[in-house]
Design an enzyme around this catalytic site. Sequence first.
Site, mmCIF file in Angstrom:
data_model
loop_
_atom_site.group_PDB
_atom_site.id
_atom_site.type_symbol
_atom_site.label_atom_id
_atom_site.label_comp_id
_atom_site.label_asym_id
_atom_site.label_seq_id
_atom_site.Cartn_x
_atom_site.Cartn_y
_atom_site.Cartn_z
ATOM 1 N N ASP A 124 0.865 -1.179 0.000
ATOM 2 C CA ASP A 124 0.000 0.000 0.000
ATOM 3 C C ASP A 124 0.901 1.229 0.000
ATOM 4 O O ASP A 124 1.961 1.231 0.631
ATOM 5 C CB ASP A 124 -0.903 0.015 1.230
ATOM 6 C CG ASP A 124 -2.033 -1.001 1.152
ATOM 7 O OD1 ASP A 124 -2.420 -1.391 0.030
ATOM 8 O OD2 ASP A 124 -2.547 -1.399 2.213
ATOM 9 N N ASP A 146 -6.946 -1.509 -4.680
ATOM 10 C CA ASP A 146 -8.016 -1.140 -3.753
ATOM 11 C C ASP A 146 -8.954 -0.123 -4.399
ATOM 12 O O ASP A 146 -10.180 -0.205 -4.263
ATOM 13 C CB ASP A 146 -7.436 -0.531 -2.472
ATOM 14 C CG ASP A 146 -6.545 -1.479 -1.696
ATOM 15 O OD1 ASP A 146 -6.730 -2.706 -1.795
ATOM 16 O OD2 ASP A 146 -5.655 -0.985 -0.980
#
EC number: 3.4.23.36
Length: 170
Positions: A124, A146
Amino acid sequence: MNINRNRLVSNLIFISILVFFDQWSKYLVVTYVRLGTEYLSFFGDLFKIIHVRNTGVLFSLGSNIDSSLKNLFFLIIPIIILVFVFSFSLKENNKVSRFALILILSGGIGNIIDRLFRPLGVVDFLDVKFFGIFGLQRWPTFNFADSYVVVGMIVFIIYDLFTKDKSTNL
């Protein structure tokens, strides 16, 4: 099942492009940004690129569960779900719904690739200031995969809400 060959090819091309972009962006972060550090900040601290890993799912939920359960809940079940989403996307005639399903599928594939090949967890790196909304000063760090899933879900839900058959009066 009668599968439209052109639809299959176009779906696979679009999915491949999105997954490639997701994986390429993660590769750049892993290569050039040391884990746990901030790389860039835009507009003050409104938007940052920071390298973190997520061994859970959304908002790091499940990060502390047993690894055998993680394999079941974060790999096996999502793969089964993605197979159904893919087959549904091939049958879907509506372009907006198919687009939304392909976004969801691409995001799922991107994060599953990380779960399979990145032992430290899903990469991330997108970090956005959230100004105290929902009690959060910063939105949990996320990646393009995401974003694909979230945007796909929003498109699918909004389209479904506003295009329901209005002739049915309850």
